[in-house]
Design a protein around this motif. Structure first.
Motif, PDB file in Angstrom:
ATOM      1  N   GLU A  46       0.896  -1.142   0.000  1.00 13.32           N
ATOM      2  CA  GLU A  46       0.000   0.000   0.000  1.00 13.32           C
ATOM      3  C   GLU A  46       0.944   1.204   0.000  1.00 13.32           C
ATOM      4  N   ARG A  47       1.114   1.817  -1.186  1.00 12.79           N
ATOM      5  CA  ARG A  47       2.240   2.746  -1.358  1.00 12.79           C
ATOM      6  C   ARG A  47       2.017   4.151  -0.805  1.00 12.79           C
ATOM      7  N   SER A  48       0.844   4.444  -0.231  1.00 12.13           N
ATOM      8  CA  SER A  48       0.591   5.837   0.166  1.00 12.13           C
ATOM      9  C   SER A  48       1.079   6.182   1.575  1.00 12.13           C
ATOM     10  N   SER A  49       1.241   5.200   2.458  1.00 10.01           N
ATOM     11  CA  SER A  49       1.689   5.510   3.827  1.00 10.01           C
ATOM     12  C   SER A  49       3.180   5.872   3.802  1.00 10.01           C
ATOM     13  N   SER A  50       3.716   6.306   4.960  1.00  9.30           N
ATOM     14  CA  SER A  50       5.153   6.636   5.003  1.00  9.30           C
ATOM     15  C   SER A  50       5.989   5.407   4.671  1.00  9.30           C
ATOM     16  N   ILE A  51       5.639   4.271   5.270  1.00  4.83           N
ATOM     17  CA  ILE A  51       6.373   3.037   4.970  1.00  4.83           C
ATOM     18  C   ILE A  51       6.176   2.672   3.493  1.00  4.83           C
ATOM     19  N   GLY A  52       4.951   2.843   3.018  1.00  2.00           N
ATOM     20  CA  GLY A  52       4.647   2.521   1.615  1.00  2.00           C
ATOM     21  C   GLY A  52       5.458   3.357   0.638  1.00  2.00           C
ATOM     22  N   GLN A  53       5.745   4.600   1.034  1.00  2.00           N
ATOM     23  CA  GLN A  53       6.546   5.454   0.139  1.00  2.00           C
ATOM     24  C   GLN A  53       7.992   4.979   0.078  1.00  2.00           C
ATOM     25  N   LEU A  54       8.509   4.485   1.206  1.00  2.00           N
ATOM     26  CA  LEU A  54       9.864   3.915   1.190  1.00  2.00           C
ATOM     27  C   LEU A  54       9.900   2.707   0.254  1.00  2.00           C
ATOM     28  N   ILE A  55       8.869   1.873   0.348  1.00  2.73           N
ATOM     29  CA  ILE A  55       8.788   0.675  -0.492  1.00  2.73           C
ATOM     30  C   ILE A  55       8.662   1.070  -1.970  1.00  2.73           C
ATOM     31  N   GLY A  56       7.815   2.051  -2.238  1.00  2.00           N
ATOM     32  CA  GLY A  56       7.617   2.495  -3.623  1.00  2.00           C
ATOM     33  C   GLY A  56       8.919   2.971  -4.243  1.00  2.00           C
ATOM     34  N   LEU A  59      11.070  -0.038  -5.002  1.00  2.00           N
ATOM     35  CA  LEU A  59      10.619  -0.803  -6.180  1.00  2.00           C
ATOM     36  C   LEU A  59      10.908  -0.056  -7.480  1.00  2.00           C
ATOM     37  N   GLU A  60      10.835   1.272  -7.404  1.00  2.00           N
ATOM     38  CA  GLU A  60      11.134   2.071  -8.607  1.00  2.00           C
ATOM     39  C   GLU A  60      12.635   2.262  -8.795  1.00  2.00           C
ATOM     40  N   LYS A  61      13.417   1.622  -7.949  1.00  2.30           N
ATOM     41  CA  LYS A  61      14.887   1.677  -7.994  1.00  2.30           C
ATOM     42  C   LYS A  61      15.419   3.093  -7.779  1.00  2.30           C
ATOM     43  N   LYS A  62      14.657   3.898  -7.045  1.00  2.00           N
ATOM     44  CA  LYS A  62      15.141   5.239  -6.712  1.00  2.00           C
ATOM     45  C   LYS A  62      15.949   5.204  -5.435  1.00  2.00           C
ATOM     46  N   SER A  63      15.857   4.090  -4.701  1.00  2.00           N
ATOM     47  CA  SER A  63      16.661   3.943  -3.490  1.00  2.00           C
ATOM     48  C   SER A  63      17.031   2.484  -3.302  1.00  2.00           C
ATOM     49  N   GLU A  64      18.077   2.252  -2.523  1.00  2.00           N
ATOM     50  CA  GLU A  64      18.508   0.897  -2.182  1.00  2.00           C
ATOM     51  C   GLU A  64      18.163   0.656  -0.724  1.00  2.00           C
ATOM     52  N   VAL A  65      17.632  -0.497  -0.416  1.00  2.00           N
ATOM     53  CA  VAL A  65      17.364  -0.868   0.970  1.00  2.00           C
ATOM     54  C   VAL A  65      17.893  -2.286   1.145  1.00  2.00           C
ATOM     55  N   GLU A  66      18.569  -2.537   2.239  1.00  2.00           N
ATOM     56  CA  GLU A  66      19.124  -3.866   2.517  1.00  2.00           C
ATOM     57  C   GLU A  66      17.980  -4.903   2.476  1.00  2.00           C
ATOM     58  N   ASP A  67      18.268  -6.120   1.985  1.00  2.00           N
ATOM     59  CA  ASP A  67      17.217  -7.116   1.717  1.00  2.00           C
ATOM     60  C   ASP A  67      16.374  -7.500   2.944  1.00  2.00           C
ATOM     61  N   LEU A  72      11.176  -6.557   6.110  1.00  2.00           N
ATOM     62  CA  LEU A  72      10.454  -6.140   7.317  1.00  2.00           C
ATOM     63  C   LEU A  72       9.553  -4.942   7.043  1.00  2.00           C
ATOM     64  N   LEU A  73       9.981  -4.078   6.130  1.00  2.00           N
ATOM     65  CA  LEU A  73       9.124  -2.935   5.782  1.00  2.00           C
ATOM     66  C   LEU A  73       7.857  -3.396   5.056  1.00  2.00           C
ATOM     67  N   PHE A  74       7.996  -4.373   4.145  1.00  3.48           N
ATOM     68  CA  PHE A  74       6.799  -4.919   3.468  1.00  3.48           C
ATOM     69  C   PHE A  74       5.830  -5.485   4.510  1.00  3.48           C
ATOM     70  N   SER A  75       6.387  -6.192   5.507  1.00  2.00           N
ATOM     71  CA  SER A  75       5.529  -6.762   6.549  1.00  2.00           C
ATOM     72  C   SER A  75       4.888  -5.648   7.386  1.00  2.00           C
ATOM     73  N   ALA A  76       5.692  -4.664   7.762  1.00  2.00           N
ATOM     74  CA  ALA A  76       5.170  -3.536   8.552  1.00  2.00           C
ATOM     75  C   ALA A  76       4.054  -2.814   7.796  1.00  2.00           C
ATOM     76  N   ASN A  77       4.172  -2.773   6.484  1.00  2.00           N
ATOM     77  CA  ASN A  77       3.174  -2.127   5.640  1.00  2.00           C
ATOM     78  C   ASN A  77       1.831  -2.882   5.707  1.00  2.00           C
ATOM     79  N   ARG A  78       1.894  -4.190   5.939  1.00  2.00           N
ATOM     80  CA  ARG A  78       0.644  -4.932   6.148  1.00  2.00           C
ATOM     81  C   ARG A  78       0.130  -4.696   7.573  1.00  2.00           C
TER      82      ARG A  78
END
Ligand code: 2DT
Ligand code: MG
Length: 211
Positions: A46-56, A59-67, A72-78
């Motif tokens: 759900e890409r609109s929350s703060s966590i969702g924006q990090l994920i977005g 996914l758009e390869k605008k940032s790198e996040v450790e695997d 954990l962010l995907f899970s937190a987003n749920r």
């Protein structure tokens, strides 16, 4: 008079990219609502929350996040959506979700060095889906469909490993459906399975996933 509110069902659509999940999820909600069954369409991430924006951005390869961290962010987003999801279900709305914890596990476990049990842990205790519709499509049919976009994970090799991981996650509540059939035939099948599940679970408690 029956004052008992019947709960809605939690219906999840899963499958690799381009198998038609989003189309089917949308059509399912339209059909349910048109037939008088309250239903809402959700999707994860759900890409609109703060966590969702990090994920977005990841996914758009605008940032790198450790695997591990992105897992954990995907899970937190749920988890951040659970209070709203529970309330909707308890108030009688059926929630149709385009991807859920199974995507979370399958996509991370497809990476080098990840153990399935580790991947499942953060999502343990989420509302348990009443039905998982797993859409499959052969590599040839997939190749005929529109090209992948430029997002992370949208590569044929990776998607094959994701499909292998999904194979390890199958449960009793999964229905595996052939997504190479027509949109309408697939929809009719999905709508029937969903209607059956809605009546079957309306008086049942919402269980906890993987517990
Ligand atoms: P969409 O193309 O459906 O927007 O998905 N993903 C998704 C994960 O890696 N972990 C998760 O928990 C979820 C829900 C699958 C975007 C991509 O994000 C991946 C594809
Ligand atoms: Mg995608």
């Amino acid at each position: 008079m029956n004052g008992v509110v019947r709960r809605g069902a939690l219906i999840v659509l899963e499958g690799c990219d381009r198998c038609g999940k989003s189309t089917q999820a949308r059509k399912l909600v339209d059909t349910l609502v048109a037939g008088g069954t309250p239903a809402e369409l959700w999707r994860f991430p759900e890409r609109s929350s703060s966590i969702g924006q990090l994920i977005g951005s990841y996914l758009e390869k605008k940032s790198e996040v450790e695997d591990h961290a992105i897992h954990l962010l995907f899970s937190a987003n749920r988890w951040e959506s659970v209070p709203r999801m529970r309330k909707l279900l308890q108030d009688g709305t059926t929630v149709v979700v385009d991807r859920y914890a199974y995507s979370g596990v399958a996509f991370t476990a497809a990476k080098e060095g990840f153990d399935i049990e580790w991947c499942k842990q953060p999502d343990r205790g989420l509302p348990e889906p009443d039905l998982v519709l797993y859409l499959t499509i052969g590599a040839e049919d997939a190749a005929k469909r529109a090209d992948f976009g430029g997002e992370r994970y949208e590569q044929t090799d990776f998607q094959k490993r994701v499909a292998d991981m999904y194979g390890l996650l199958r449960e009793d509540r999964w229905e595996t459906l052939d997504a190479s059939q027509s949109i309408k035939d697939l929809h009719d099948q999905i709508a029937k399975l969903t209607r059956d599940i809605i009546t079957r679970v309306e008086n049942k408690p919402i269980n906890k996933l993987w517990m």
